[in-house]
Design a protein around this motif. Structure first.
Motif, PDB file in Angstrom:
ATOM      1  N   HIS A 118     -59.600   6.339 -62.303  1.00 51.11           N
ATOM      2  CA  HIS A 118     -59.374   5.938 -61.094  1.00 51.11           C
ATOM      3  C   HIS A 118     -59.729   4.611 -61.146  1.00 51.11           C
ATOM      4  CE1 HIS A 118     -57.801   9.120 -58.461  1.00 51.11           C
ATOM      5  NE2 HIS A 118     -58.840  10.057 -59.081  1.00 51.11           N
ATOM      6  N   ASP A 147     -53.284   4.799 -55.888  1.00 55.70           N
ATOM      7  CA  ASP A 147     -54.038   5.328 -56.642  1.00 55.70           C
ATOM      8  C   ASP A 147     -54.448   6.674 -56.169  1.00 55.70           C
ATOM      9  OD1 ASP A 147     -56.182   5.671 -59.103  1.00 55.70           O
ATOM     10  OD2 ASP A 147     -57.567   5.473 -57.294  1.00 55.70           O
ATOM     11  N   ASP A 192     -56.101  13.465 -59.326  1.00 57.49           N
ATOM     12  CA  ASP A 192     -57.144  13.483 -60.432  1.00 57.49           C
ATOM     13  C   ASP A 192     -56.136  13.178 -61.871  1.00 57.49           C
ATOM     14  OD1 ASP A 192     -58.808  13.847 -62.321  1.00 57.49           O
ATOM     15  OD2 ASP A 192     -59.270  15.865 -62.013  1.00 57.49           O
ATOM     16  N   GLU A 193     -56.383  11.799 -62.357  1.00 63.84           N
ATOM     17  CA  GLU A 193     -55.887  11.206 -63.333  1.00 63.84           C
ATOM     18  C   GLU A 193     -56.861  11.252 -64.643  1.00 63.84           C
ATOM     19  OE1 GLU A 193     -53.705   8.010 -62.535  1.00 63.84           O
ATOM     20  OE2 GLU A 193     -52.806   8.490 -60.920  1.00 63.84           O
ATOM     21  N   ASN A 217     -57.142   2.029 -63.046  1.00 64.80           N
ATOM     22  CA  ASN A 217     -56.088   2.003 -62.120  1.00 64.80           C
ATOM     23  C   ASN A 217     -56.334   0.758 -60.840  1.00 64.80           C
ATOM     24  OD1 ASN A 217     -53.450   2.160 -61.105  1.00 64.80           O
ATOM     25  ND2 ASN A 217     -53.949   4.167 -59.981  1.00 64.80           N
ATOM     26  N   THR A 245     -46.499   8.297 -59.192  1.00 64.03           N
ATOM     27  CA  THR A 245     -47.535   8.789 -58.604  1.00 64.03           C
ATOM     28  C   THR A 245     -47.081   9.564 -57.284  1.00 64.03           C
ATOM     29  OG1 THR A 245     -49.127   7.283 -59.545  1.00 64.03           O
ATOM     30  CG2 THR A 245     -49.548   8.240 -57.416  1.00 64.03           C
ATOM     31  N   THR A 299     -62.964  11.351 -64.539  1.00 63.34           N
ATOM     32  CA  THR A 299     -62.134  11.108 -63.327  1.00 63.34           C
ATOM     33  C   THR A 299     -62.502   9.691 -62.616  1.00 63.34           C
ATOM     34  OG1 THR A 299     -61.896  13.493 -62.919  1.00 63.34           O
ATOM     35  CG2 THR A 299     -61.431  12.139 -61.208  1.00 63.34           C
ATOM     36  N   PHE A 308     -54.917   4.406 -51.228  1.00 74.37           N
ATOM     37  CA  PHE A 308     -56.098   4.648 -52.483  1.00 74.37           C
ATOM     38  C   PHE A 308     -56.418   6.185 -51.783  1.00 74.37           C
ATOM     39  CE2 PHE A 308     -57.352   0.201 -52.221  1.00 74.37           C
ATOM     40  CZ  PHE A 308     -57.384   0.129 -53.626  1.00 74.37           C
TER      41      PHE A 308
END
Length: 788
Positions: free
Chosen positions: A397, A380, A383-384, A400, A9, A393, A416
């Protein structure tokens, strides 16, 4: 270990790739690929100190000789299982050993430089095995191009001489053919060539039968045949036989060298490991130089203070530096403000700098920066959205975040980005507040970004939490990317709209639609004013304290300097006095030995040589101890005397005799057997003697201590004077142990130590002869001594 998800990340791998470009060997690049942040505090400090030493060396010397290093571990592994190494592989092994010797000499030169302190590099140097003997053996047989040379063996030289002679004969015969009267008509070209390792001539198709012999090849058109004439078939056969013989001899030589590699394979593994470590350290230093990075001071308290820190992956000229501090009184920071303002960059800067420091990398910040060693780091960010799992989205999040909440603890750093985003603003803000409360409440260090206005007041009613924002320039309508800790982000929508030309009537109507919690705003303003006033008072007090401390520091420095001068004078006086005592004791010892030698001359060899050596050792052991050692020894004796038991061996101090405890007659007295005498002795006059682990065997009246004397003495790295003294004592011990042959390892180096050792051996009466070691004994780095 830090979770792989956080590394990905925060794009830690990109930093690692940048550092790898500064490596000079494939070994270092491979090691960089496995470079991960450490979580052990002492290990992190060690890695950073090593990197700082590398930076210091680069500043002083500009560069470090690291050329000619190869990853020879695969070759060493094949040699370990009995495989035959190719000549090029052996050449690479020789080159690597040579490179290690050059690097060792470079570090030794640095050690002599008083302006630089490199203890970690000294340890690396000492860990490098010395394999000069193998290097010389390989260089004797193989050249720099990876070819086995004629001088590798007498047999190979003879074979190649015969081979060249036969080839010359064949060429001579074929050249006479191509110079013949009809050659120009029957041959496609007047030259001798080779096909299938046989000498041939190019003959036109229609004249193939004129020369006879064997056809080995033809041209693509078929008009030219490459023929080996009958007149050279036997000679070519002889050349082929000699080449096979040559190949067999080359394989024998390569097998012999491979066997030598097999013997030191484990040393080669260690050598490659050390060279790779040094390459990685220097690559870190070069990266730090190129990117204006510094070594942070590490702590275990979760405290972060970055001075003018830049994002490591942004170009230096465009990255905006920021001061970031939290982790003591403030353990949570909430950054609010508009998008594209630099909130995420700030978050990644903190995370990446932490990972880099824990991997032993310098960070892009000014000197004096501080970072903490965290056991875990969670992030975190971004945009995952997961198409494969059909997650939005927000859902992605949240998956995670749920994982983070299950794993983090008080030794974690949690980051975050846009906490609670992707869902209803009111519910998202409530979730964000609840999650922050949970993470902050369990003692973790947390930094979060959000655009929810509800979180702007989060830090004003919770201890240990601070608001922050990224500055926005209303004049240019663009963010400055400067972080402002302690100030919440403002919404600039009305100001921006006005500057862009939106009518004031519309803006005024819009303002009437916005509701404001007046109490919350007043509380925030009051808190800001109180913070400003407190800061001014603190600054004034700090200024007064600074003046007082400066005066006190100056006074203490003067007293410390006076104390150090007096201490140095007393130390010098004590050392001079101790030196005089020791010198006097040595002179007395030498006088006694001289008298014993004279007695031997006058008494027809009644006094034996080993008795002289034993006497000298006793005299050396009688050298006066310094006060600290005496007091320590006395304390040990006193402590042991309280635990004496029947049967213990003791020394009676007043008589200087050994004895055995027979019976305790009172609380402080014992009956002691000394030879044929039994005496009553006080505890304070007894010294416990630890029994020998192995029985002492006497041969011809001489104690045999062979179990305590090694067959070799390693002097590598010793100073010249110390090496001579150790050699003198070692020869005495070897004579007492009745050794006939011993080895002294002095290394090759400049040759000064070797010459000094051999000069001493020439003068020693009990040295029968000495020679250099053979290939299997260490070569020129070892002197083998025969004793009489």
């Amino acid at each position: 270990m830090i979770a792989e998800r956080a590394l990905k990340t925060l794009e830690y791998d990109k930093v690692r790739q940048q550092v790898a470009t500064y490596c000079t060997s494939s070994i270092g690049k491979s090691a960089i690929e496995e470079l991960v942040p450490q979580t052990d505090f002492d290990k992190v400090v060690q890695l950073l100190e090593e990197m700082d030493e590398g930076l210091a060396i680069l500043r002083v010397k500009g560069n470090v000789p690291m050329g000619g290093i190869f990853d020879v571990r695969p070759s060493a592994r094949r040699a370990q299982i009995g495989g035959m190494l190719a000549a090029i592989e052996l050449m690479e092994i020789s080159s690597t050993i040579r490179a290690s010797r050059i690097l060792r000499n470079f570090i030794e030169d640095l050690e002599a430089d008083e302006t630089i302190d490199i203890p970690h590099f000294t340890m690396k140097k000492e860990a490098m095995p010395v394999l000069t003997g193998l290097q010389h053996e390989i260089n004797h047989c193989i050249d720099d191009n990876g070819m086995v040379v004629d001088s590798a063996s007498q047999t190979l030289r003879s074979i190649r001489q015969s081979l060249r002679a036969e080839e010359g004969k064949v060429r001579s015969k074929l050249e006479s053919l191509i110079r013949g009267s009809n050659a120009a008509k029957m041959l496609s070209d007047t030259l001798v060539t080779i096909r299938n390792d046989r000498f041939v001539i190019p003959v036109k198709q229609e004249y193939r039968h004129h020369y006879g012999g064997i056809v080995h090849d033809q041209s693509s058109s078929g008009q030219t045949l490459f023929i080996e004439p009958d007149s050279v078939v036997q000679a070519n056969n002889e050349i082929h036989r000699l080449k096979m013989k040559e190949q067999a001899e080359i394989e024998r030589i390569l097998l012999a060298l491979s066997a030598m590699v097999q013997e030191v394979a484990s040393d080669l593994f260690n050598l490659v490991k050390v060279l790779g470590d040094i390459d990685v350290i220097l690559a870190k230093g070069k990266y730090g130089q190129a990117n204006k990075c510094t070594m942070p001071k590490m702590n275990q308290d979760g405290y972060i203070r970055l001075a003018r820190a830049r994002h490591p992956l942004l170009p230096m000229e465009s990255a905006v530096p920021n001061d970031i501090e939290f982790g003591k009184e403030i353990t949570a920071v909430v950054i609010t403000g508009p998008n594209t303002g630099g909130k995420t960059v700030t978050l990644k800067t903190v995370g990446l700098c932490t990972l880099m420091a824990q991997a032993g990398l310098p960070v892009p910040a000014l000197d004096g920066s501080k970072l903490a060693v965290f056991k875990q780091l969670f992030a975190d960010i971004g945009d995952e959205q997961s198409i494969e799992q059909s997650l939005s989205t927000f859902s992605s999040h949240m998956v995670n975040i749920v994982d983070i909440l299950q794993k983090f603890d008080h030794e974690s750093l949690v980051l975050f980005d846009e906490l609670g985003a992707g869902t209803d603003p009111q519910e998202g803000a409530a979730l964000a507040i609840s999650i922050l409360d949970e993470v902050h409440g369990r003692g973790a260090r947390v930094m979060a970004t959000t655009h929810y206005p509800e979180l702007k007041a989060y830090g004003y009613n919770r201890p240990g939490v601070a608001n922050a924002s990224v500055e926005f320039d209303i004049e240019t309508l663009s963010p400055t990317y400067r972080l402002l800790i302690g100030v919440p982000g403002r919404s600039n929508a009305f100001e921006i709209s006005s500057r862009l030309g939106l009518p004031e009537s519309i803006i005024g109507r819009a303002k009437s639609f916005t509701g404001t919690d007046r109490h919350e705003v007043e509380s925030m303003i009051a808190s800001l004013e109180e913070t400003r006033r407190q800061s001014e008072e603190d600054a004034e007090r700090s200024h007064v304290l600074l003046l007082e401390s400066e005066s006190l520091r100056k006074e203490l420095q003067e007293k410390l300097q006076a104390y150090e001068e007096r201490k140095e004078a007393l130390d010098k006086k004590a050392k001079d006095k101790a030196r005089k005592i020791v010198d006097e004791a040595k002179r007395e010892a030498e006088a006694i030995i001289a008298e014993l030698r004279e007695m031997r001359k006058n008494a027809d060899q009644v006094v034996k040589e080993h008795e002289l050596i034993e006497a000298r050792k006793r005299l050396e052991e009688a050298t006066p101890l310094d006060n600290n050692k005496v007091l320590k020894k006395a304390a040990q004796v006193k402590a042991r005397a309280q635990n004496l038991v029947v049967g213990d061996e003791v020394k009676v101090l007043s008589y200087g005799q050994r004895g055995t405890l027979l019976e305790k007659v009172s609380t402080s007295e014992w009956i002691v057997q000394m030879g044929i005498l039994k005496m009553k002795i006080s505890d304070s006059d007894l010294e416990y003697i630890k029994p020998e682990k192995e029985p002492v065997v006497r041969t011809a009246g001489v104690k045999n201590r062979s179990s305590h004397v090694k067959l070799e003495l390693d002097l590598r790295g010793e100073r010249y004077e110390d090496a001579i003294l150790r050699t003198e004592k070692y020869i005495d011990d070897a004579l007492l142990a009745n050794y006939g042959r011993v080895s002294i390892i002095h290394g090759v180096g400049t040759g000064a130590l070797r010459q000094g050792i051999q000069s001493y051996l020439k003068k020693h009466k009990r040295v029968k002869s000495f020679r250099f070691g053979e290939a299997g004994e260490g070569g020129l780095g070892v002197t083998v001594v025969e004793l009489k």
